[in-house]
Scaffold this active site. Structure first.
Site, PDB file in Angstrom:
ATOM      1  N   LYS A   1      24.482  27.241  10.754  1.00 60.54           N
ATOM      2  CA  LYS A   1      23.306  27.974  10.706  1.00 60.54           C
ATOM      3  C   LYS A   1      23.140  27.959   9.001  1.00 60.54           C
ATOM      4  O   LYS A   1      23.908  28.488   8.376  1.00 60.54           O
ATOM      5  CB  LYS A   1      23.607  29.447  11.099  1.00 60.54           C
TER       6      LYS A   1
ATOM      7  N   GLY B   1      17.644  29.498  10.940  1.00 64.56           N
ATOM      8  CA  GLY B   1      17.072  30.815  11.237  1.00 64.56           C
ATOM      9  C   GLY B   1      17.457  31.732  10.081  1.00 64.56           C
ATOM     10  O   GLY B   1      18.173  31.420   9.127  1.00 64.56           O
TER      11      GLY B   1
ATOM     12  N   PRO C   1      20.268  37.496   8.989  1.00 62.51           N
ATOM     13  CA  PRO C   1      20.486  38.805   9.763  1.00 62.51           C
ATOM     14  C   PRO C   1      20.403  38.598  11.386  1.00 62.51           C
ATOM     15  O   PRO C   1      20.628  39.310  11.937  1.00 62.51           O
ATOM     16  CB  PRO C   1      19.802  40.058   9.336  1.00 62.51           C
TER      17      PRO C   1
ATOM     18  N   GLY D   1      22.428  34.212  11.718  1.00 62.26           N
ATOM     19  CA  GLY D   1      23.559  34.136  11.332  1.00 62.26           C
ATOM     20  C   GLY D   1      24.509  35.133  11.856  1.00 62.26           C
ATOM     21  O   GLY D   1      25.790  34.886  12.336  1.00 62.26           O
TER      22      GLY D   1
ATOM     23  N   GLU E   1      33.895  31.935   1.573  1.00 64.76           N
ATOM     24  CA  GLU E   1      33.949  31.344   0.005  1.00 64.76           C
ATOM     25  C   GLU E   1      32.832  32.115  -0.234  1.00 64.76           C
ATOM     26  O   GLU E   1      31.601  32.171  -0.104  1.00 64.76           O
ATOM     27  CB  GLU E   1      33.197  29.904   0.319  1.00 64.76           C
TER      28      GLU E   1
ATOM     29  N   CYS F   1      29.000  28.937  -7.313  1.00 66.82           N
ATOM     30  CA  CYS F   1      29.864  30.123  -7.474  1.00 66.82           C
ATOM     31  C   CYS F   1      30.894  29.924  -8.429  1.00 66.82           C
ATOM     32  O   CYS F   1      31.602  30.997  -8.651  1.00 66.82           O
ATOM     33  CB  CYS F   1      30.378  30.422  -5.798  1.00 66.82           C
TER      34      CYS F   1
ATOM     35  N   GLU G   1      28.215  38.726 -10.339  1.00 70.06           N
ATOM     36  CA  GLU G   1      27.829  37.447 -10.311  1.00 70.06           C
ATOM     37  C   GLU G   1      26.039  37.355 -10.591  1.00 70.06           C
ATOM     38  O   GLU G   1      25.571  38.108  -9.660  1.00 70.06           O
ATOM     39  CB  GLU G   1      28.227  36.821  -9.181  1.00 70.06           C
TER      40      GLU G   1
HETATM   41  P1  ADP Z   1      22.304  34.714  -0.739  1.00 65.13           P
HETATM   42  O1  ADP Z   1      22.006  36.269  -1.133  1.00 65.13           O
HETATM   43  O2  ADP Z   1      22.660  33.890  -2.044  1.00 65.13           O
HETATM   44  O3  ADP Z   1      21.242  33.995  -0.225  1.00 65.13           O
HETATM   45  P2  ADP Z   1      23.569  35.231   1.543  1.00 65.13           P
HETATM   46  O4  ADP Z   1      25.100  35.829   1.513  1.00 65.13           O
HETATM   47  O5  ADP Z   1      22.565  36.455   1.873  1.00 65.13           O
HETATM   48  O6  ADP Z   1      23.673  34.783  -0.104  1.00 65.13           O
HETATM   49  O7  ADP Z   1      23.335  33.992   2.540  1.00 65.13           O
HETATM   50  C1  ADP Z   1      24.318  32.879   2.736  1.00 65.13           C
HETATM   51  C2  ADP Z   1      24.367  32.620   4.192  1.00 65.13           C
HETATM   52  O8  ADP Z   1      24.545  33.718   5.007  1.00 65.13           O
HETATM   53  C3  ADP Z   1      22.808  32.093   4.666  1.00 65.13           C
HETATM   54  O9  ADP Z   1      22.794  31.150   5.607  1.00 65.13           O
HETATM   55  C4  ADP Z   1      22.159  33.439   5.108  1.00 65.13           C
HETATM   56  O10 ADP Z   1      21.173  33.017   5.924  1.00 65.13           O
HETATM   57  C5  ADP Z   1      23.405  34.054   5.793  1.00 65.13           C
HETATM   58  N1  ADP Z   1      23.466  35.390   6.238  1.00 65.13           N
HETATM   59  C6  ADP Z   1      22.708  36.306   5.581  1.00 65.13           C
HETATM   60  N2  ADP Z   1      22.911  37.786   6.033  1.00 65.13           N
HETATM   61  C7  ADP Z   1      23.706  37.328   7.057  1.00 65.13           C
HETATM   62  C8  ADP Z   1      24.227  38.330   8.188  1.00 65.13           C
HETATM   63  N3  ADP Z   1      23.921  39.503   8.257  1.00 65.13           N
HETATM   64  N4  ADP Z   1      25.066  37.877   9.127  1.00 65.13           N
HETATM   65  C9  ADP Z   1      25.280  36.246   9.129  1.00 65.13           C
HETATM   66  N5  ADP Z   1      24.948  35.477   8.067  1.00 65.13           N
HETATM   67  C10 ADP Z   1      24.153  36.105   7.060  1.00 65.13           C
END
Ligand code: ADP
Length: 464
Positions: A170, A201, A204, A207, A245, A279, A371
């Site tokens: 994803k 997708g 939230p 993912g 990570e 990062c 960060e």
């Molecule tokens: P950023 O804020 O830098 O975009 P995120 O941690 O939100 O970093 O995003 C990193 C990845 O995690 C993306 O693929 C995003 O779609 C996914 N992501 C964001 N929120 C969730 C969640 N609640 N559960 C699983 N994956 C998520």
């Protein structure tokens, strides 16, 4: 921009169950360049089922064959480097030169490294009267961020495939087009159906569904600490393996005997690279009090070499743009001295941020702790080596870092005391085979090289 209005699952591009879509925006001009499906839980479930079905045969595939297929993936990526670079430029905003040299080229090297590792790796070990089998963990759910759209994908998919795992990816919603190019490369390489699957997708939705899916054995996540914490909790609850990570606030420690001009110039370049969206970027520059003002001047000169829109691209999205400029405002409000840049937009269009240097930053300031993920470097003065070490280790993070000294031995002695996963000694180059990952809240697990492969294995010991 070319886009598939489909998911890649079970070896084919298929329509999604979800009818929602995601608009992909070019951050350099704020235009919509493509739409891709926003998969839902059912789409994720279909992909996980395909991965589960493909797992036994892939796990039993001789390692030489897996290696050959990874080599073919590498070749397919290499053949598409121009298209990959153009796509990363379009959806991330990376300047074309950097897109080619890093975003397109690094994943070819990493895929190649796993083709080699898969061929030579020892999946068996003798310990006393035991034979220990190193077996693939199973179905991997990979969730990746947008900052290095292809590298982040390859750094998970290639070792997982080398280990004999199958994968559901994803990718980040901002950069799904590059992920689709990866799926095309996997398909072209002839990797068996279901071994690699792609669901685009929202985090939230798709993912979260992937991280929580009961038939996913290992979740490998790269992204924000806030989301990583949630994913870690979900994985812990389900007793499944997890690799995280996360963020960083890495220190660039310039010890008194160092070549100050070089250390400052390379330190600034490190932060400006990818518009600060790395990062492990060395976002805190630590300089001895005696040479501090000299370093501030050098840093000011160094950022002048990064005119927005030329050597430095925009940040990825309107949200990041607001966030980064919010941190710059906060730095000023908390009393740091703005030496270059600032919160004003340097261009009329696009999510550009002025390369920014802050001096007189103290360790407890927000811009020294959190960060920022933008082209912002903070210069902190220190009194002596112990003070430098306290400051360097004084955040919740520990991902990267650098030490500059009169000689390598002095730098190494300091690096040994740093709580961080990687340290560059006197300008040492990035090594795509060296373990990459965090101490403290920067994460759990390691990526790249043999350590990265080991993450996707579990052991079974047979006693004789
Ligand atoms: P950023 O804020 O830098 O975009 P995120 O941690 O939100 O970093 O995003 C990193 C990845 O995690 C993306 O693929 C995003 O779609 C996914 N992501 C964001 N929120 C969730 C969640 N609640 N559960 C699983 N994956 C998520």
């Amino acid at each position: 921009m070319k886009a598939h209005d489909a998911m890649y699952t079970g070896g084919r591009w298929r329509s999604s169950v979800s009818t929602e879509s995601i608009a992909v925006v070019n951050p350099a001009d704020e235009r919509i360049i493509a739409e891709v499906p926003a998969g839902n839980a059912e789409d994720v479930d279909a992909a996980v089922r395909a991965a589960r079905e493909a797992f036994p045969a892939w796990a039993a595939t001789p390692q030489a064959r897996r290696a050959a297929l990874l080599g073919a993936v590498r070749d397919a990526l290499a053949a598409r480097q121009d298209e990959i670079a153009e796509t990363v430029t379009a959806e991330l905003g990376a300047p074309p030169g950097f897109a080619r040299a890093v975003h397109a080229a690094l994943p070819v090297a990493v895929a190649g490294s796993y083709a080699e590792l898969a061929a030579g790796y020892s999946f068996e070990e003798r310990i006393g009267n035991s034979t220990v089998l190193l077996e693939p963990v199973g179905v991997v759910g990979a969730i990746t961020p947008w900052n290095y759209p292809l590298h982040q994908v390859v750094a998970k998919a290639a070792p997982a495939l080398a280990a004999g795992c199958t994968v559901v990816l994803k990718p980040a919603e901002n950069t799904p087009l590059t992920a689709q190019l990866f799926a095309e490369a996997v398909d072209e390489a002839g990797v068996p159906a279901g071994v690699f699957n792609l669901v685009t997708g929202l985090g939230p939705v798709a993912g979260a569904a992937l991280a929580a899916h009961q038939d996913v054995d290992l979740v490998s996540f790269t992204g924000s600490t806030a989301v990583g914490r949630r994913i870690g909790a979900i994985a812990g609850g389900a007793v499944k393996r997890v690799a995280l990570e996360l963020g960083g606030k890495s220190a660039n420690v310039i010890l008194p005997g160092a070549d100050l001009a070089r250390a400052v110039r390379e330190g600034v370049a490190n932060v400006m690279s990818n518009s600060g969206q790395t990062c492990s970027a060395w976002t805190r520059m630590l300089v001895h009090r005696d040479r501090y003002e000299e370093a501030v001047e050098l840093a000011k000169e160094a950022v002048a070499a990064y005119p927005p829109g030329e050597r430095i691209g925009p940040v990825v999205s309107a949200r990041q743009w607001e966030r980064v400029r919010g941190y710059i405002d906060k730095g000023v409000a908390e009393g740091a001295r703005l030496v270059a840049g600032g919160p004003e937009a340097p261009r009329d269009r696009g999510y550009y941020v002025s390369p920014t240097v802050f001096a007189d930053v103290t360790p407890e300031m927000t811009i020294a702790q959190e960060e920022i993920f933008g082209p912002v470097v903070a210069l902190l003065p220190y009194e002596d080596t112990e003070d430098a070490l306290r400051i360097a280790n004084g955040t919740v993070y520990g991902l990267g870092g650098a030490v500059w000294a009169a000689d390598d031995a002095e730098a190494v002695a300091f690096a040994r005391r740093m709580d961080t996963g990687q340290v560059h000694i006197n300008g040492g180059r990035f090594n795509p085979l060296a373990p990459f990952g965090g101490y403290k809240q920067s994460g759990v697990g390691r990526e790249l090289g043999p350590h990265g492969l080991a993450e996707y294995l579990q052991t079974k010991s047979l006693q004789f």
